[in-house]
Design a protein around this motif. Sequence first.
Motif, PDB file in Angstrom:
ATOM      1  N   TYR A  60       0.857  -1.185   0.000  1.00 28.52           N
ATOM      2  CA  TYR A  60       0.000   0.000   0.000  1.00 28.52           C
ATOM      3  C   TYR A  60       0.894   1.235   0.000  1.00 28.52           C
ATOM      4  O   TYR A  60       1.799   1.361   0.838  1.00 28.52           O
ATOM      5  CB  TYR A  60      -0.909  -0.003   1.224  1.00 28.52           C
ATOM      6  CG  TYR A  60      -1.839   1.192   1.294  1.00 28.52           C
ATOM      7  CD1 TYR A  60      -3.047   1.188   0.612  1.00 28.52           C
ATOM      8  CD2 TYR A  60      -1.497   2.320   2.029  1.00 28.52           C
ATOM      9  CE1 TYR A  60      -3.899   2.280   0.658  1.00 28.52           C
ATOM     10  CE2 TYR A  60      -2.343   3.419   2.091  1.00 28.52           C
ATOM     11  CZ  TYR A  60      -3.537   3.392   1.398  1.00 28.52           C
ATOM     12  OH  TYR A  60      -4.373   4.488   1.443  1.00 28.52           O
ATOM     13  N   VAL A  61       0.639   2.151  -0.933  1.00 33.43           N
ATOM     14  CA  VAL A  61       1.456   3.356  -1.079  1.00 33.43           C
ATOM     15  C   VAL A  61       0.720   4.553  -0.496  1.00 33.43           C
ATOM     16  O   VAL A  61      -0.441   4.812  -0.852  1.00 33.43           O
ATOM     17  CB  VAL A  61       1.803   3.608  -2.560  1.00 33.43           C
ATOM     18  CG1 VAL A  61       2.640   4.885  -2.701  1.00 33.43           C
ATOM     19  CG2 VAL A  61       2.567   2.420  -3.138  1.00 33.43           C
ATOM     20  N   THR A  62       1.387   5.279   0.375  1.00 38.10           N
ATOM     21  CA  THR A  62       0.787   6.447   1.013  1.00 38.10           C
ATOM     22  C   THR A  62       0.971   7.691   0.146  1.00 38.10           C
ATOM     23  O   THR A  62       1.694   7.681  -0.855  1.00 38.10           O
ATOM     24  CB  THR A  62       1.405   6.698   2.399  1.00 38.10           C
ATOM     25  OG1 THR A  62       2.810   6.964   2.241  1.00 38.10           O
ATOM     26  CG2 THR A  62       1.220   5.485   3.299  1.00 38.10           C
ATOM     27  N   ASP A  64       2.661  10.324   0.702  1.00 41.51           N
ATOM     28  CA  ASP A  64       4.042  10.807   0.643  1.00 41.51           C
ATOM     29  C   ASP A  64       5.010   9.767   0.079  1.00 41.51           C
ATOM     30  O   ASP A  64       6.231   9.938   0.159  1.00 41.51           O
ATOM     31  CB  ASP A  64       4.519  11.279   2.018  1.00 41.51           C
ATOM     32  CG  ASP A  64       4.484  10.185   3.061  1.00 41.51           C
ATOM     33  OD1 ASP A  64       3.907   9.115   2.802  1.00 41.51           O
ATOM     34  OD2 ASP A  64       5.046  10.392   4.166  1.00 41.51           O
ATOM     35  N   GLY A  65       4.482   8.674  -0.473  1.00 41.93           N
ATOM     36  CA  GLY A  65       5.329   7.729  -1.189  1.00 41.93           C
ATOM     37  C   GLY A  65       5.917   6.602  -0.373  1.00 41.93           C
ATOM     38  O   GLY A  65       6.834   5.925  -0.843  1.00 41.93           O
ATOM     39  N   ALA A  66       5.416   6.366   0.813  1.00 40.18           N
ATOM     40  CA  ALA A  66       5.920   5.249   1.617  1.00 40.18           C
ATOM     41  C   ALA A  66       5.292   3.942   1.134  1.00 40.18           C
ATOM     42  O   ALA A  66       4.084   3.886   0.857  1.00 40.18           O
ATOM     43  CB  ALA A  66       5.597   5.471   3.089  1.00 40.18           C
ATOM     44  N   GLU A  67       6.104   2.907   1.020  1.00 38.83           N
ATOM     45  CA  GLU A  67       5.622   1.572   0.671  1.00 38.83           C
ATOM     46  C   GLU A  67       5.371   0.818   1.972  1.00 38.83           C
ATOM     47  O   GLU A  67       6.302   0.511   2.707  1.00 38.83           O
ATOM     48  CB  GLU A  67       6.643   0.845  -0.201  1.00 38.83           C
ATOM     49  CG  GLU A  67       6.877   1.523  -1.545  1.00 38.83           C
ATOM     50  CD  GLU A  67       7.973   0.861  -2.346  1.00 38.83           C
ATOM     51  OE1 GLU A  67       7.670   0.237  -3.376  1.00 38.83           O
ATOM     52  OE2 GLU A  67       9.143   0.948  -1.935  1.00 38.83           O
ATOM     53  N   THR A  68       4.114   0.532   2.254  1.00 35.70           N
ATOM     54  CA  THR A  68       3.744   0.046   3.576  1.00 35.70           C
ATOM     55  C   THR A  68       2.944  -1.253   3.516  1.00 35.70           C
ATOM     56  O   THR A  68       2.592  -1.748   2.452  1.00 35.70           O
ATOM     57  CB  THR A  68       2.903   1.108   4.321  1.00 35.70           C
ATOM     58  OG1 THR A  68       1.619   1.220   3.681  1.00 35.70           O
ATOM     59  CG2 THR A  68       3.580   2.460   4.318  1.00 35.70           C
ATOM     60  N   ASP A  69       2.640  -1.745   4.702  1.00 35.03           N
ATOM     61  CA  ASP A  69       1.858  -2.960   4.860  1.00 35.03           C
ATOM     62  C   ASP A  69       0.436  -2.756   4.349  1.00 35.03           C
ATOM     63  O   ASP A  69      -0.118  -1.652   4.424  1.00 35.03           O
ATOM     64  CB  ASP A  69       1.837  -3.327   6.345  1.00 35.03           C
ATOM     65  CG  ASP A  69       1.066  -4.591   6.632  1.00 35.03           C
ATOM     66  OD1 ASP A  69       1.639  -5.676   6.460  1.00 35.03           O
ATOM     67  OD2 ASP A  69      -0.109  -4.499   7.019  1.00 35.03           O
ATOM     68  N   LEU A  70      -0.174  -3.838   3.854  1.00 32.50           N
ATOM     69  CA  LEU A  70      -1.528  -3.736   3.302  1.00 32.50           C
ATOM     70  C   LEU A  70      -2.578  -3.323   4.333  1.00 32.50           C
ATOM     71  O   LEU A  70      -3.658  -2.865   3.974  1.00 32.50           O
ATOM     72  CB  LEU A  70      -1.935  -5.038   2.622  1.00 32.50           C
ATOM     73  CG  LEU A  70      -1.993  -6.348   3.412  1.00 32.50           C
ATOM     74  CD1 LEU A  70      -3.264  -6.475   4.228  1.00 32.50           C
ATOM     75  CD2 LEU A  70      -1.889  -7.543   2.463  1.00 32.50           C
ATOM     76  N   ASP A  71      -2.287  -3.504   5.642  1.00 29.29           N
ATOM     77  CA  ASP A  71      -3.245  -3.093   6.664  1.00 29.29           C
ATOM     78  C   ASP A  71      -3.496  -1.590   6.632  1.00 29.29           C
ATOM     79  O   ASP A  71      -4.548  -1.126   7.090  1.00 29.29           O
ATOM     80  CB  ASP A  71      -2.774  -3.509   8.057  1.00 29.29           C
ATOM     81  CG  ASP A  71      -3.272  -4.901   8.437  1.00 29.29           C
ATOM     82  OD1 ASP A  71      -4.258  -5.364   7.826  1.00 29.29           O
ATOM     83  OD2 ASP A  71      -2.686  -5.530   9.326  1.00 29.29           O
ATOM     84  N   LEU A  72      -2.541  -0.815   6.117  1.00 31.21           N
ATOM     85  CA  LEU A  72      -2.796   0.620   6.013  1.00 31.21           C
ATOM     86  C   LEU A  72      -3.911   0.906   5.017  1.00 31.21           C
ATOM     87  O   LEU A  72      -4.605   1.918   5.117  1.00 31.21           O
ATOM     88  CB  LEU A  72      -1.519   1.382   5.639  1.00 31.21           C
ATOM     89  CG  LEU A  72      -0.754   1.923   6.865  1.00 31.21           C
ATOM     90  CD1 LEU A  72      -0.074   0.801   7.622  1.00 31.21           C
ATOM     91  CD2 LEU A  72       0.241   2.988   6.477  1.00 31.21           C
ATOM     92  N   GLY A  73      -4.097   0.006   4.053  1.00 31.19           N
ATOM     93  CA  GLY A  73      -5.240   0.129   3.161  1.00 31.19           C
ATOM     94  C   GLY A  73      -6.540  -0.024   3.921  1.00 31.19           C
ATOM     95  O   GLY A  73      -7.507   0.714   3.685  1.00 31.19           O
ATOM     96  N   ASN A  74      -6.571  -0.977   4.863  1.00 37.28           N
ATOM     97  CA  ASN A  74      -7.757  -1.134   5.715  1.00 37.28           C
ATOM     98  C   ASN A  74      -7.977   0.104   6.577  1.00 37.28           C
ATOM     99  O   ASN A  74      -9.103   0.578   6.724  1.00 37.28           O
ATOM    100  CB  ASN A  74      -7.599  -2.366   6.611  1.00 37.28           C
ATOM    101  CG  ASN A  74      -7.615  -3.666   5.836  1.00 37.28           C
ATOM    102  OD1 ASN A  74      -8.381  -3.818   4.893  1.00 37.28           O
ATOM    103  ND2 ASN A  74      -6.761  -4.592   6.217  1.00 37.28           N
ATOM    104  N   PHE A  75      -6.888   0.621   7.169  1.00 35.86           N
ATOM    105  CA  PHE A  75      -7.000   1.842   7.975  1.00 35.86           C
ATOM    106  C   PHE A  75      -7.655   2.948   7.155  1.00 35.86           C
ATOM    107  O   PHE A  75      -8.535   3.667   7.633  1.00 35.86           O
ATOM    108  CB  PHE A  75      -5.619   2.326   8.425  1.00 35.86           C
ATOM    109  CG  PHE A  75      -4.888   1.414   9.372  1.00 35.86           C
ATOM    110  CD1 PHE A  75      -5.493   0.288   9.909  1.00 35.86           C
ATOM    111  CD2 PHE A  75      -3.572   1.683   9.738  1.00 35.86           C
ATOM    112  CE1 PHE A  75      -4.810  -0.552  10.786  1.00 35.86           C
ATOM    113  CE2 PHE A  75      -2.888   0.870  10.607  1.00 35.86           C
ATOM    114  CZ  PHE A  75      -3.501  -0.256  11.130  1.00 35.86           C
TER     115      PHE A  75
END
Length: 540
Positions: A60-62, A64-75
């Motif tokens: 999941y990309v925020t 500001d361009g951070a490549e993060t865990d898919l749970d941030l998509g749920n958030f």
Amino acid sequence: MSKFIFVSSGVCSGLGKGIASSTIGSLLECSGLKIAMLKCDPYINVDAGNISPYQHGEVYVTEDGAETDLDLGNFSRFTTLNLSSQNCISIGKVYENVIRNERAGKYNGRTVQVIPHITDEIKRCIRHIGTSSNADVVIVEIGGTVGDIEAVPYLEAVRQLIREQGKNNAISVHLTFIPIITGGELKSKPTQHSVKQLQELGIQPDILICRCSGEVDSGIKKKIASFCNVSGDAVFVSPDIEKSVYELPKIFHEQELDKVILRKMEFEGRTTDIREWTDFLDKLNNPSEKIRIGMVGKKDFLDECFKSVQESLFHAAVTAHNAEIEIKKIDSELLETSESYSVMDSAFEGVDGIIIPGNYGQRGFMGLLKSVNYARTKQIPYLGIDLGMQLMAIETARNLCGWNDADTTEFISNTKHPIISLPEEQPGPYAGIMKLGSEEVRLEEGSRIKSIYGTQVINERHRSKYTFDRRYTKDMTEHGLITSAKSMSDGQTEAFEWKNHPWGIGVQFHPEFVSRPFKPHPLFVSFIKAALENSKENKR
């Protein structure tokens, strides 16, 4: 000062801790509280960008361009939060920060240890979320399960924070599992052992959420409360959902989870208004139409790897069109093994629209290319994202321009027609860096995509290295593939459209990362509308 909710889990992974955390966040927002969220991942990778989607699902990309865990998509989907790099940390990132501090001499020659240095850095990250967001409540999801050695530094930091903040300012929510064994008997022992492990680490859970596929009666709840040392009204059940995870806010609200949290954190007197969720569920449960979308990709990539894409299609169908959606997952590798068109007809039978999200690697490439050709020639609404857009140019080059060797240099480095390549492989002063995060895109006048957005300039999130080589723009245009959007930073092509087609659009950016249940993305809304119209036309 922010208060904190720490969400952990035990017994086994995959219980839905990210969804539970997101649901709690949604309910607190519905209670009028300002929230922030943080995912603490136990892996040593600095971020999720280099982790195989086979193992970890989508990146999941925020903004500001951070490549993060898919749970941030749920958030993001369950709440109104606009997430950034500070909303996700890995233990690798924590260690990196501590080592950088040690190299800079910030520890004055002291021996650097897990306690206090690693735990202090974790606490700093958690507290920083509160101070920077000015949130009433920060919800912190602790990745992994209790008992995993990787999670120990996080749980020790949580123990310290609960003690330092005070019992009304920091609470522990623990997600566990109640299995049903042969004969239909529910067993609470795994939950008891999980809580015991948490207690041995110095953390007494305040609330238990028990994942179970069946109903849990009051007797089992009372037993769990007694043996796990929690109050009788603090044991909740997360059941199997019927149609969608978006049922959980209503389910938890009816069990009064939000009421107990508000009481324990001294936010009493607030009313939780979940009307938006109930309205959404009313549409979900009473559809007026039905649609089938074919999503093409490698068979291993068709689930968690495209989570945000599937959710975006779902949002658009339910909220914008009151339609029931079925996503037919089509394995591109099966399509490339046969030259017979009957195989394609069989694969896409009953499909009203075709979508190709961003795939990676050469495996299944020819099947993807055949799918693009099928959508174009059969006049089926098509949406391509990232590689799905690039394939439109390669398919045009091969089948309409007659360049059989046309390809991307990602797969064939010495092709004579490198339709897709790295920026540094193309003429001009372009930097060879990965494009990450939000960027402005200008939409061309008179294009379908501009009419969809209703504005000239948009901001969309990116995650790509390879781009269309603009030397071939004239060739594409002459054969009906129109450039309909360009990047405002470097002029690279951001969207294609088929000229003589009911609805065929490909975009280099990733619109799926910003879609929400109550606010579906306009591109998905328009695509679903076109697919519904195609469905009606086919039934005449």
